[in-house]
Design a protein around this motif. Structure first.
Motif, PDB file in Angstrom:
ATOM      1  N   GLY A   1      38.211  38.238  35.830  1.00 36.71           N
ATOM      2  CA  GLY A   1      39.065  38.188  37.000  1.00 36.71           C
ATOM      3  C   GLY A   1      39.899  39.441  37.130  1.00 36.71           C
ATOM      4  N   PHE A   2      40.967  39.335  37.897  1.00 34.38           N
ATOM      5  CA  PHE A   2      41.830  40.506  38.116  1.00 34.38           C
ATOM      6  C   PHE A   2      42.461  40.998  36.813  1.00 34.38           C
ATOM      7  CE2 PHE A   2      42.885  41.267  42.766  1.00 34.38           C
ATOM      8  CZ  PHE A   2      41.616  40.936  43.167  1.00 34.38           C
ATOM      9  N   HIS A   3      42.641  40.099  35.844  1.00 28.38           N
ATOM     10  CA  HIS A   3      43.197  40.518  34.562  1.00 28.38           C
ATOM     11  C   HIS A   3      42.263  41.478  33.835  1.00 28.38           C
ATOM     12  CE1 HIS A   3      40.507  37.252  33.624  1.00 28.38           C
ATOM     13  NE2 HIS A   3      40.632  37.474  32.331  1.00 28.38           N
TER      14      HIS A   3
ATOM     15  N   TYR B   1      36.760  33.493  44.264  1.00 32.03           N
ATOM     16  CA  TYR B   1      37.371  34.024  43.051  1.00 32.03           C
ATOM     17  C   TYR B   1      37.253  33.014  41.908  1.00 32.03           C
ATOM     18  CZ  TYR B   1      40.814  36.143  39.936  1.00 32.03           C
ATOM     19  OH  TYR B   1      41.432  36.709  38.849  1.00 32.03           O
ATOM     20  N   VAL B   2      37.615  31.774  42.160  1.00 30.99           N
ATOM     21  CA  VAL B   2      37.550  30.740  41.118  1.00 30.99           C
ATOM     22  C   VAL B   2      36.123  30.611  40.598  1.00 30.99           C
ATOM     23  CG1 VAL B   2      37.792  28.268  40.634  1.00 30.99           C
ATOM     24  CG2 VAL B   2      39.554  29.462  41.950  1.00 30.99           C
TER      25      VAL B   2
ATOM     26  N   VAL C   1      35.099  33.865  38.535  1.00 26.65           N
ATOM     27  CA  VAL C   1      35.798  34.068  37.267  1.00 26.65           C
ATOM     28  C   VAL C   1      35.455  32.977  36.259  1.00 26.65           C
ATOM     29  CG1 VAL C   1      38.053  34.361  36.156  1.00 26.65           C
ATOM     30  CG2 VAL C   1      37.624  35.358  38.402  1.00 26.65           C
ATOM     31  N   THR C   2      35.281  31.735  36.700  1.00 22.76           N
ATOM     32  CA  THR C   2      34.907  30.693  35.736  1.00 22.76           C
ATOM     33  C   THR C   2      33.516  30.956  35.171  1.00 22.76           C
ATOM     34  OG1 THR C   2      34.164  29.218  37.519  1.00 22.76           O
ATOM     35  CG2 THR C   2      36.395  28.893  36.689  1.00 22.76           C
TER      36      THR C   2
ATOM     37  N   HIS D   1      43.917  32.828  40.976  1.00 22.69           N
ATOM     38  CA  HIS D   1      43.973  33.101  39.539  1.00 22.69           C
ATOM     39  C   HIS D   1      44.684  31.970  38.794  1.00 22.69           C
ATOM     40  CE1 HIS D   1      43.429  35.784  36.140  1.00 22.69           C
ATOM     41  NE2 HIS D   1      44.639  35.419  35.746  1.00 22.69           N
TER      42      HIS D   1
ATOM     43  N   THR E   1      42.241  29.190  38.361  1.00 22.10           N
ATOM     44  CA  THR E   1      41.234  29.606  37.380  1.00 22.10           C
ATOM     45  C   THR E   1      41.796  29.502  35.963  1.00 22.10           C
ATOM     46  OG1 THR E   1      40.295  31.132  38.995  1.00 22.10           O
ATOM     47  CG2 THR E   1      39.707  31.504  36.715  1.00 22.10           C
ATOM     48  N   SER E   2      43.015  29.968  35.773  1.00 26.36           N
ATOM     49  CA  SER E   2      43.639  29.933  34.444  1.00 26.36           C
ATOM     50  C   SER E   2      43.869  28.505  33.978  1.00 26.36           C
ATOM     51  CB  SER E   2      44.962  30.699  34.466  1.00 26.36           C
ATOM     52  OG  SER E   2      44.739  32.054  34.746  1.00 26.36           O
TER      53      SER E   2
ATOM     54  N   ILE F   1      45.667  35.772  45.779  1.00 25.42           N
ATOM     55  CA  ILE F   1      45.182  36.067  44.429  1.00 25.42           C
ATOM     56  C   ILE F   1      45.900  35.187  43.404  1.00 25.42           C
ATOM     57  CG2 ILE F   1      45.135  37.833  42.611  1.00 25.42           C
ATOM     58  CD1 ILE F   1      44.790  39.903  44.941  1.00 25.42           C
TER      59      ILE F   1
END
Length: 196
Positions: A106-108, A96-97, A100-101, A161, A164-165, A157
């Protein structure tokens, strides 16, 4: 497609989706717009509307592609992690990281609230498949009830996330951490969720 590169021929719909990932990676969801995607492709501001009636429909197509690609990335990471169920689930956090980077989606984005009203069977199919993959990985850790499995997916998650954020916000910049470093930290933190 690199920034500043113009769109000439071919599948404009696919190019719009691809360019949308670039805009998301650079600007985030709040500053995402159809106009920014059109500028990136150097097409008229009206051109995207031949394929998507509005921002939400373009974002819905991006969501479907992101859910599909993230699911593939999670599956590959889980397979590479080996047979241990806890390792396989933790690997999903790292995938995921990394995803998304690279893409900003991502999930957002995949589960953006503005998409709930968009009737898009392709998006719904891909988001269901993504969640099924995560639920299967969590269930394999023998956590107990369906509610326990759901909570484990939620926590995994949240860990992924969150890292990631923080990375996107520059939290780790002082220590010159790379996306891979942060992905590895997310794996370790997610692994701790299944440790007694």
């Amino acid at each position: 497609m690199s920034p500043g590169r113009s769109y000439h021929h071919g599948d404009l719909r696919a190019a719009l989706i691809e360019a949308s990932f670039e805009v998301l990676a650079e600007n985030g969801l709040r500053r995402f717009s159809v106009a920014a995607v059109a500028r990136r492709l150097q097409v008229s501001s009206a051109a995207p509307y031949r394929h998507f009636p509005d921002r939400d429909h373009l974002l819905s197509a991006v969501s479907a592609a992101a859910a599909r690609d993230l699911r593939d990335a999670i599956g590959s990471a889980a397979d590479a992690a080996g047979p241990d169920p806890a390792d396989r689930l933790a690997a999903a956090a790292g995938a995921y990281v990394r995803y998304v980077t690279r893409t900003g989606a991502g999930f957002h984005v995949i589960f953006a609230t503005e998409l709930y009203e968009v009737a898009d069977d392709a998006r719904r199919e891909q988001t269901r498949a993504l969640m099924s993959t995560l639920l299967d990985l969590a269930a394999a850790t023998h956590t107990g009830s369906h509610e326990d499995v759901m909570l484990l997916v939620e926590a995994t998650i949240a860990v992924a996330h969150g890292y990631t954020s923080l990375f996107a916000d520059g939290f780790f910049a002082r220590n010159a951490r790379t996306a891979d470093d942060i992905a590895n930290r997310a794996v370790e933190a997610a692994h701790a969720l299944t440790t007694d």
